[in-house]
Every structure is written in structure tokens, then in C-alpha cells.
Design an enzyme around this catalytic site. Structure first.
Site, PDB file in Angstrom:
ATOM      1  N   GLN A  37      39.430  43.072  37.710  1.00 51.81           N
ATOM      2  CA  GLN A  37      39.735  44.162  36.780  1.00 51.81           C
ATOM      3  C   GLN A  37      40.688  45.165  37.438  1.00 51.81           C
ATOM      4  O   GLN A  37      40.419  45.664  38.529  1.00 51.81           O
ATOM      5  CB  GLN A  37      38.427  44.862  36.362  1.00 51.81           C
ATOM      6  CG  GLN A  37      38.615  45.954  35.324  1.00 51.81           C
ATOM      7  CD  GLN A  37      39.123  45.422  33.988  1.00 51.81           C
ATOM      8  OE1 GLN A  37      38.652  44.408  33.485  1.00 51.81           O
ATOM      9  NE2 GLN A  37      40.099  46.095  33.400  1.00 51.81           N
ATOM     10  N   ASP A  41      43.906  35.368  34.245  1.00 57.50           N
ATOM     11  CA  ASP A  41      44.837  36.458  33.944  1.00 57.50           C
ATOM     12  C   ASP A  41      46.289  36.026  34.100  1.00 57.50           C
ATOM     13  O   ASP A  41      47.201  36.808  33.811  1.00 57.50           O
ATOM     14  CB  ASP A  41      44.556  37.655  34.871  1.00 57.50           C
ATOM     15  CG  ASP A  41      43.866  38.795  34.144  1.00 57.50           C
ATOM     16  OD1 ASP A  41      43.909  38.801  32.897  1.00 57.50           O
ATOM     17  OD2 ASP A  41      43.296  39.666  34.819  1.00 57.50           O
ATOM     18  N   LYS A  48      34.080  42.590  27.978  1.00 58.30           N
ATOM     19  CA  LYS A  48      34.341  41.186  28.324  1.00 58.30           C
ATOM     20  C   LYS A  48      33.033  40.414  28.463  1.00 58.30           C
ATOM     21  O   LYS A  48      32.906  39.284  28.002  1.00 58.30           O
ATOM     22  CB  LYS A  48      35.175  41.120  29.621  1.00 58.30           C
ATOM     23  CG  LYS A  48      36.621  41.515  29.381  1.00 58.30           C
ATOM     24  CD  LYS A  48      37.405  41.815  30.655  1.00 58.30           C
ATOM     25  CE  LYS A  48      38.789  42.332  30.277  1.00 58.30           C
ATOM     26  NZ  LYS A  48      39.582  42.794  31.412  1.00 58.30           N
TER      27      LYS A  48
END
Ligand code: NAD
Length: 279
Positions: free
Chosen positions: A94, A117, A50
Site C-alpha cells: 500500500q 499492482d 480491499k
């Protein structure tokens, strides 16, 4: 032979477009903050991927690292700090998080406008209500992959294996919004094979290598394998590719199918949040 639904080329074109749009915005670059708890090698490698993608797209990125033993209040304080940081447009925690960290509290703590997200209840609600909001990256990537290959879910039967908040449920919502007739199967589903055989589009996100064999797939089905499990032989999807591929009209490889799109859509979501911040 089935059409191979490769994600790399599509992801590269999305990333290139996002990079040029970000450059054209002027002002400060989009900023993504990642929170990483523990030292799980898979999480480390996802976070590294990422960061690299951010760098290539001209975004700024940061990683806040914590030991496994971190208390929830410390994580929530870090999220509050990032919420207030005007150089940060997107915040991502994460997964997986250690069991003692309440995922729901983390999801609620991230500002909905920085929730790249799509985990905040406000964004989850928007998704199911068909309103504008931030859509989780992997499910959004799956829909792009279908669209780019001319696969229209409208009026079709779709079966999603897995009901997580990150893949299963949101991809089911998106397939429903695209007018598919959707079934969500999970670990308690009886006779999974016969449920899956009803699918024209079969999306599997269980994380169990080889779960989906030839007896789970109707002839001509489109099979989207989201599963990624690290095995001694390398990365493995949920689908037994060798036996399933000859039956399908289209199928994703693992790796190189859905995976690359997740990062591309993360950049796209971060850019959308940057635009939101710019009003
Ligand atoms: P999860 O563990 O949160 O959810 C797994 C789901 O599978 C659960 O809902 C469970 O009910 C279901 N399941 C488990 N065993 C089953 C069985 N025997 N039969 C039917 N259903 C069963 O996992 P997740 O976070 O949703 O991830 C799923 C997989 O997708 C993992 O392999 C993960 O690594 C992968 N993943 C890939 C990407 C990507 O970018 N390609 C992104 C996210 C997750």
C-alpha cells in the site's frame, strides 16, 4: 448535461464475475497479501476496503503491518516470504511508503507473477511493449469505464495530468495502445490549461483539489478525475466539478467514479495471478 461516468455499477458487475470465476476454478481460493506501513488513516481505509472486497469475492487476504520506522530489509524479507507462499497469488504494497523505503527495490522484489499492482519493471515493460502482463488497477479501471460508456480513444487527443508510476504513466500507455494521441502533463508543464484544452479525453491524477477549472476543458471533452484528496469537506477530486461539468460530454464524479474500479480490477488481477499459478 454531461454523462456521469459512475464506476460503482460497473465495479459491482466485474466483482460478481470475478467471484463466480474464482468459485468455478475449484481448489484453493485466490489469495491477496497486502503490506501496510505506518498508520496513515487513508491507507488504513483503502486496505480495509480491499480486504472487504476480497472477503465478498471469496478470496483469502492477509495484511502484514509494519511501523513507519521499519527498515527496508525487513520489508524485503516479508515480500520474499510472501513470494514463496503458495497460498498467496497477489502481493500489494500500500502506497505511500515512508521516504526511507526505496520504492524501486520494493517493486523489483515482488515476483512479476504475483505483482497485482503491475509495478515490477517486467510488467511495466510489457505494458509499454503491448505484451501480456499485469496492468496497474486504476489505469485498467479507467479504460474499462471508457469502454463501458462507448468512449473510443482511437484517433483522439488525450491529455494525462500526472506522471506517477501508479496512474499517470500507465494510463498514458493504455491510451496510446488504444490509438489515442497522448500528451503527459506534470508539475513542470508550462501553461497547463492550454495543454489540457487540447484534450478530447482529459485524465487528471495530480491530487490537487480544484486544479482543473473550466478554462482547462474544451467543450465536449470527456473528463476522468482520478484525484482523491481528503479535505475538511470530504473527498475531493482534481476537477472543479461545478464549473467543468456543464462543458463536458462525460465526467466522473468523485467519489464514485474511478475509485470503485480500482478495487474491482485488483480482484481481477489477483484472479489472473491465481490462474497463472494453476498453470
Ligand atoms: P503522485 O503524487 O505520485 O503524482 C502526482 C502527479 O501530479 C505528479 O506526476 C506531478 O508531476 C503531477 N502534478 C503535481 N502538481 C501538479 C500541477 N500543479 N500541475 C500538473 N501536474 C501536477 O500521485 P498519484 O499516486 O499518481 O495519485 C494522484 C492522485 O490520484 C491522488 O489524489 C491519489 O489519491 C489519486 N489516486 C486515486 C486512485 C483511485 O482509485 N481513484 C488510485 C490511485 C491514486
Amino acid at each position: 448535461m454531461a454523462l456521469l461516468l459512475e464506476g460503482r455499477g460497473l465495479a459491482a458487475s466485474i466483482r460478481a464475475r470475478v467471484a463466480s470465476e474464482a468459485a468455478a476454478l475449484g481448489g484453493r481460493p485466490p489469495g491477496l497479501a497486502v503490506i501496510l506501513v505506518g498508520d496513515d488513516p487513508a491507507s488504513e481505509s483503502y486496505v480495509a476496503g480491499k480486504r472487504k472486497a476480497c472477503e465478498k469475492a471469496g478470496f483469502v487476504s492477509s495484511v502484514s503491518r509494519f511501523f513507519d520506522s521499519v527498515g527496508p530489509e525487513v520489508l524485503l524479507a516479508e515480500i520474499a516470504r510472501l513470494n514463496a507462499d503458495p497460498s498467496i497469488d497477489g502481493i500489494l504494497c500500500q502506497l505511500p511508503l515512508p521516504g526511507h523505503i526505496p520504492l524501486d527495490a520494493v517493486a523489483r522484489a515482488v515476483l512479476p507473477s504475483k505483482d497485482v499492482d503491475g509495478f515490477h519493471p517486467q510488467n511495466v515493460g510489457s505494458l509499454w511493449r503491448g505484451e501480456r502482463g499485469i496492468v496497474p488497477c486504476t489505469p485498467a479501471g479507467i479504460m474499462r469505464l471508457l469502454d463501458a460508456n462507448g468512449i473510443d480513444p482511437s484517433g483522439r487527443r488525450a491529455v494525462v495530468v500526472g506522471r506517477s508510476g501508479i496512474v499517470g504513466k500507465p494510463v498514458a500507455a493504455l491510451l496510446l495502445a488504444a490509438n489515442a494521441t497522448v500528451t503527459i502533463a506534470h508539475s513542470k508543464t508550462r501553461d497547463l490549461a492550454s495543454v489540457c484544452r487540447e484534450a478530447y479525453i482529459l485524465v487528471t491524477a495530480a491530487g490537487i483539489p480544484g486544479l482543473i477549472g473550466a478554462d482547462f476543458v474544451a467543450p465536449g471533452a470527456v473528463v476522468i478525475d482520478v484525484g482523491i484528496t481528503r479535505t475538511a469537506g470530504g473527498l475531493a477530486g482534481d476537477v472543479d466539478f461545478e464549473s467543468v461539468e456543464p462543458l463536458c460530454s462525460a465526467i466522473t464524479p468523485v467519489p464514485g467514479g474511478v475509485g470503485p474500479l480500482t478495487i474491482a480490477l485488483l480482484l481481477e488481477n489477483t484472479l489472473a495471478c491465481r490462474k497463472l499459478a494453476a498453470g
